[in-house]
Design a protein around this motif. Sequence first.
Motif, mmCIF file in Angstrom:
data_model
loop_
_atom_site.group_PDB
_atom_site.id
_atom_site.type_symbol
_atom_site.label_atom_id
_atom_site.label_comp_id
_atom_site.label_asym_id
_atom_site.label_seq_id
_atom_site.Cartn_x
_atom_site.Cartn_y
_atom_site.Cartn_z
ATOM 1 N N ASP A 129 0.851 -1.194 0.000
ATOM 2 C CA ASP A 129 0.000 0.000 0.000
ATOM 3 C C ASP A 129 0.882 1.237 0.000
ATOM 4 O O ASP A 129 1.928 1.267 0.669
ATOM 5 C CB ASP A 129 -0.870 0.045 1.263
ATOM 6 C CG ASP A 129 -1.959 -1.015 1.267
ATOM 7 O OD1 ASP A 129 -2.585 -1.228 0.213
ATOM 8 O OD2 ASP A 129 -2.180 -1.629 2.331
ATOM 9 N N ASP A 131 0.460 5.832 -0.311
ATOM 10 C CA ASP A 131 -0.487 6.941 -0.448
ATOM 11 C C ASP A 131 0.221 8.276 -0.321
ATOM 12 O O ASP A 131 1.366 8.359 0.127
ATOM 13 C CB ASP A 131 -1.611 6.837 0.585
ATOM 14 C CG ASP A 131 -1.111 6.940 2.017
ATOM 15 O OD1 ASP A 131 -0.730 8.048 2.436
ATOM 16 O OD2 ASP A 131 -1.085 5.912 2.727
ATOM 17 N N LYS A 133 -0.664 12.311 0.997
ATOM 18 C CA LYS A 133 -1.520 13.343 1.592
ATOM 19 C C LYS A 133 -0.898 14.708 1.304
ATOM 20 O O LYS A 133 0.323 14.867 1.384
ATOM 21 C CB LYS A 133 -1.660 13.139 3.096
ATOM 22 C CG LYS A 133 -2.417 11.881 3.498
ATOM 23 C CD LYS A 133 -2.541 11.784 5.010
ATOM 24 C CE LYS A 133 -3.383 10.580 5.441
ATOM 25 N NZ LYS A 133 -2.680 9.305 5.153
ATOM 26 N N GLU A 138 -5.899 13.199 2.009
ATOM 27 C CA GLU A 138 -5.451 12.132 1.112
ATOM 28 C C GLU A 138 -5.817 12.453 -0.334
ATOM 29 O O GLU A 138 -6.967 12.711 -0.651
ATOM 30 C CB GLU A 138 -6.080 10.808 1.523
ATOM 31 C CG GLU A 138 -5.561 9.620 0.722
ATOM 32 C CD GLU A 138 -6.094 8.304 1.249
ATOM 33 O OE1 GLU A 138 -5.490 7.752 2.189
ATOM 34 O OE2 GLU A 138 -7.136 7.855 0.728
ATOM 35 N N GLN A 140 -3.925 10.613 -3.173
ATOM 36 C CA GLN A 140 -3.687 9.413 -3.980
ATOM 37 C C GLN A 140 -3.465 8.218 -3.060
ATOM 38 O O GLN A 140 -2.854 8.344 -1.998
ATOM 39 C CB GLN A 140 -2.461 9.584 -4.877
ATOM 40 C CG GLN A 140 -2.667 10.538 -6.046
ATOM 41 C CD GLN A 140 -1.510 10.458 -7.022
ATOM 42 O OE1 GLN A 140 -0.434 10.991 -6.758
ATOM 43 N NE2 GLN A 140 -1.723 9.779 -8.145
ATOM 44 N N LYS A 141 -3.944 7.064 -3.516
ATOM 45 C CA LYS A 141 -3.770 5.839 -2.745
ATOM 46 C C LYS A 141 -3.928 4.648 -3.672
ATOM 47 O O LYS A 141 -4.820 4.629 -4.521
ATOM 48 C CB LYS A 141 -4.820 5.752 -1.627
ATOM 49 C CG LYS A 141 -4.692 4.525 -0.740
ATOM 50 C CD LYS A 141 -5.731 4.555 0.379
ATOM 51 C CE LYS A 141 -5.564 3.382 1.316
ATOM 52 N NZ LYS A 141 -6.551 3.439 2.426
ATOM 53 N N SER A 142 -3.053 3.652 -3.531
ATOM 54 C CA SER A 142 -3.221 2.419 -4.297
ATOM 55 C C SER A 142 -2.398 1.311 -3.653
ATOM 56 O O SER A 142 -1.823 1.482 -2.576
ATOM 57 C CB SER A 142 -2.830 2.604 -5.768
ATOM 58 O OG SER A 142 -3.359 1.540 -6.552
ATOM 59 N N ASN A 143 -2.365 0.179 -4.341
ATOM 60 C CA ASN A 143 -1.648 -1.013 -3.903
ATOM 61 C C ASN A 143 -0.986 -1.613 -5.138
ATOM 62 O O ASN A 143 -1.529 -1.526 -6.241
ATOM 63 C CB ASN A 143 -2.619 -2.001 -3.257
ATOM 64 C CG ASN A 143 -1.938 -3.258 -2.751
ATOM 65 O OD1 ASN A 143 -1.591 -4.145 -3.522
ATOM 66 N ND2 ASN A 143 -1.761 -3.358 -1.443
ATOM 67 N N PRO A 175 -0.808 5.886 -8.895
ATOM 68 C CA PRO A 175 -2.202 5.431 -8.866
ATOM 69 C C PRO A 175 -3.011 6.058 -9.994
ATOM 70 O O PRO A 175 -2.729 7.182 -10.439
ATOM 71 C CB PRO A 175 -2.696 5.899 -7.490
ATOM 72 C CG PRO A 175 -1.463 5.907 -6.641
ATOM 73 C CD PRO A 175 -0.366 6.352 -7.560
ATOM 74 N N CYS A 190 4.054 11.149 2.265
ATOM 75 C CA CYS A 190 3.882 9.881 1.550
ATOM 76 C C CYS A 190 4.171 8.719 2.493
ATOM 77 O O CYS A 190 5.205 8.703 3.172
ATOM 78 C CB CYS A 190 4.829 9.801 0.360
ATOM 79 S SG CYS A 190 4.680 11.169 -0.810
ATOM 80 N N SER A 191 3.262 7.744 2.494
ATOM 81 C CA SER A 191 3.403 6.584 3.363
ATOM 82 C C SER A 191 3.428 5.300 2.551
ATOM 83 O O SER A 191 2.834 5.215 1.472
ATOM 84 C CB SER A 191 2.243 6.526 4.363
ATOM 85 O OG SER A 191 2.244 7.654 5.215
#
Length: 203
Positions: A129, A131, A133, A138, A140-143, A175, A190-191
Motif C-alpha cells: 500500500d 499513499d 496526503k 489524502e 492518492q492511494k493504491s496497492n 495510482p 507519503c506513506s
Amino acid sequence: MKILGIGSNYVTDLKDIEEKKKGKKFIFSKPESSLAINRDVVYPSEITNELIYEVELVVKIGKEGKNITKEDANTYISEIAVGIDYTATDILKNARETKHPWEFAKGFDGAAPISSFKPVSNYNLDDIDFDLKINGVEKQKSNTAYMINDFADIIVFISKYMTLQPGDLIFTGTPALGKGEIFKGDHLQCSVNGELLLDFKMI
C-alpha cells in the motif's frame, strides 16, 4: 546513475489489467540532479506555473543485469522508497506540440523528491500500500496489486534496451486517480504500508 520511470501503470479495477498489458510501455528518464532526498523542494516558478504531482514507489537496482528474465527480475531489486514524479505540464504541452524531448518538463532540479530507502525484504512486492496526503488530505492511494506492469515486467522491459546497474532508480507508476497540481506552500506526506517515509514542503 539512471533514473527511469514508467507512464500510466495503474488501474482502478483488477479486471482491466490483462487488457491494459497489451498496450505499449512508455519509459522516460530524469537526471540525477532532479533528486531531492528527504528535504523541502523549491517551487520552480522561474520555469513553470503548472506543476503536477504523482506519487510513486521507487525501486533501487542492486546488481548489474542485461536481458533479465521475468523469473529473476525481482532479485535485482535491493531497496524500495516512495517518491513524487513532478511534471511541469506547461513545458510538457509545448514539447508535445513541437515534438521535442520531455527532459525539461520532467528533469528540472527538484523534480524527483524521494524518501530514504528500505530493504526490499521488508515488503511483499505484490501487496504494498502507498499513499499521498497534501496538507493533511489524502490525494492518492493504491496497492501494487493494481499495477499493469509489475516490478518484474518493468525490469525485464528496460533491460532489453539498456544495462541496469547498481544504484539505478526506477519510478514504477502512479495510482490511476488523484494526480493534480501542486502549489508553493503545500505540505506533502507519503506513506508505505502505513509508515510515513516522505514528509516535505514546497517552499
